[in-house]
Design a protein around this motif. Structure first.
Motif, short mmCIF file in Angstrom:
data_model
loop_
_atom_site.label_atom_id
_atom_site.label_comp_id
_atom_site.label_asym_id
_atom_site.label_seq_id
_atom_site.Cartn_x
_atom_site.Cartn_y
_atom_site.Cartn_z
N ALA A 195 -7.11 7.92 -3.55
CA ALA A 195 -6.73 7.21 -2.34
C ALA A 195 -6.23 8.19 -1.27
O ALA A 195 -6.58 8.09 -0.09
CB ALA A 195 -5.64 6.18 -2.66
N CYS A 198 -8.93 10.04 0.39
CA CYS A 198 -9.71 9.20 1.31
C CYS A 198 -8.89 8.74 2.50
O CYS A 198 -9.36 7.91 3.30
CB CYS A 198 -10.26 7.98 0.56
N LEU A 200 -6.03 7.04 2.38
CA LEU A 200 -5.29 5.80 2.12
C LEU A 200 -3.98 6.17 1.43
O LEU A 200 -3.83 6.08 0.22
CB LEU A 200 -6.12 4.86 1.23
N ASN A 210 -4.89 -2.73 -2.79
CA ASN A 210 -5.17 -1.29 -2.77
C ASN A 210 -6.57 -0.99 -3.30
O ASN A 210 -7.30 -0.18 -2.73
CB ASN A 210 -4.13 -0.54 -3.60
N CYS A 211 -6.92 -1.64 -4.39
CA CYS A 211 -8.22 -1.40 -5.01
C CYS A 211 -9.35 -1.80 -4.05
O CYS A 211 -10.32 -1.07 -3.87
CB CYS A 211 -8.31 -2.18 -6.32
N LYS A 213 -9.18 -2.09 -0.76
CA LYS A 213 -9.18 -1.21 0.42
C LYS A 213 -9.91 0.10 0.12
O LYS A 213 -10.71 0.57 0.93
CB LYS A 213 -7.74 -0.92 0.85
N LEU A 214 -9.61 0.69 -1.02
CA LEU A 214 -10.23 1.98 -1.35
C LEU A 214 -11.73 1.81 -1.57
O LEU A 214 -12.53 2.65 -1.12
CB LEU A 214 -9.58 2.58 -2.59
#
Length: 382
Positions: A195, A198, A200, A210-211, A213-214
């Protein structure tokens, strides 16, 4: 959350999980006489080095035990004799390179390093990259070139990336960005590093958010964030695999996951090729990517639960390998399909847990076992 309680305690599940397992079953190819060797899954594990020989074996054997036709291991030459000695069922090729195996004064290009594996791509449905890979500079260069070639191949080759392959992605996320034929399997620590790589960095308290979004940042790559429950997303949809697992955290359990994912991605390829009749409303590729990831997670967690129930503290990664087939049967079972249309035999999938009750409830000569002599469970309604 609604839960089905008409099952043994370890299989009580939410309606959402039950619906996902029904989709998983749709990806499982029927076993028909017309199929030939290799059609129902050709999976290659890229990994195995001087220090790590168990991981690629566990991954490849999970893939084979789940049901892929052909299971390969592409490893570093020093690891090949050891991995071959573990099982005659695997095809082991020493075509993964390292600084040691190249020797002094040899500096091949990245493409030259990757060419032996690239030459195998026409024979494969899926690549599983990372188990026992290591971080040798030459090995990492070779794998990077293989990933690029697999993306550009026609058709693109689906991939599962774990362990030191995730380390490679952390250093260069663009390598898989925008490639919706890929599953990443980071643990909590690896997820955080990925993350951050990337951009994030401000992670939400909600792992589901979170998962997703990534996965969205990575352009549709599917992520399984492993933990007490597994969060799974391909950027569009998110699901949770919360099946009960074991309490022993022995090394190597993640290799059962990568191998299981490899087989389901292979079956997914067959599904989209139309190898059998998949119905009038087939699932989309983003949906089947999520379904394949969920299937691998669910089966691995059930393997862990079963192995822990038997071995407790003594559990080892090899114990999960022995549970793959039974875990598949208990959660997913064999798919519905017609073997002989002239006789109109329609096969209804059931699990081992349900088989005894079905036999009691339907004592009829028209209800026949459809797979006598092998360990699958189902009944044929004439």
């Amino acid at each position: 959350m609604s839960t089905d309680t008409n099952l043994p305690p370890h299989l009580a599940m939410s309606n959402a999980s039950r619906a996902m397992l029904a989709k998983c079953r749709k990806l499982v190819p029927p076993m028909l006489e017309k199929f030939h060797k290799g059609q129902l899954g050709r999976v290659a594990v890229i990994g195995g080095s001087a220090d790590y020989t168990g991981a690629p074996y566990f991954s490849a054997m999970a893939s084979a035990r789940l049901g892929c036709d052909l299971s390969y291991v592409f490893c570093e030459p020093s690891a090949a004799p050891t991995i071959k000695s573990y099982s005659p069922n695997l095809m082991v090729s020493p075509i993964l390179r390292s600084t040691t195996s190249l020797g002094a004064n040899k500096e091949p290009s990245d493409k030259e390093l990757a060419q032996p594996i690239i030459d195998m791509l026409p024979r494969l449905h899926v690549l599983v990259i990372g188990p026992g890979l290591g971080r040798d500079e030459v090995t990492q260069r070779q794998v990077k070139a293989v990933v690029q070639a697999a993306r550009n191949y026609d058709p693109p080759v689906p991939m599962v990336l774990d362990a030191d392959a995730l380390w490679l992605i952390q250093t260069d996320p663009d390598l898989i960005k925008g490639y919706p034929e890929c599953i990443l399997t980071p643990n909590v620590v690896e997820f955080g590093r990925l993350a951050k790589a990337c951009g994030l960095e401000d992670l939400d308290h909600d792992p589901t958010t979170n998962c997703q979004k990534l996965a969205e940042i990575l352009g549709g790559v599917c992520i399984i964030q492993k933990g007490p429950v597994d969060y799974i997303s391909q950027g569009k949809d998110t699901t949770i695999s919360d099946f009960k697992g074991g309490l022993k955290r022995a090394g190597g359990q993640g290799d059962t996951l990568t191998g299981s994912l490899g087989t389901f991605l292979g079956w997914r390829a067959c599904y989209h090729e139309g190898l059998w009749d998949v119905g009038e409303e087939p699932m989309s590729r983003p949906e089947t990517l999520l379904v394949a990831a969920f299937a691998g997670s669910a089966i691995t967690r059930e393997c862990s639960r079963r192995a822990f129930a038997k071995k407790a503290r003594a559990l080892q990664a090899s114990d999960l390998t022995e549970e793959v087939h039974e875990s598949y049967l208990s959660l997913i079972g064999e798919p519905e399909y017609k073997v002989d249309k002239s006789n109109a035999h329609i096969y209804v999938p059931i699990s081992r847990e349900q088989s005894d009750s079905v036999a009691r409830d339907f004592k009829s000569p028209d209800l026949l076992p459809y797979s006598e002599g092998i360990q699958t469970f189902g009944y044929s309604l004439k």
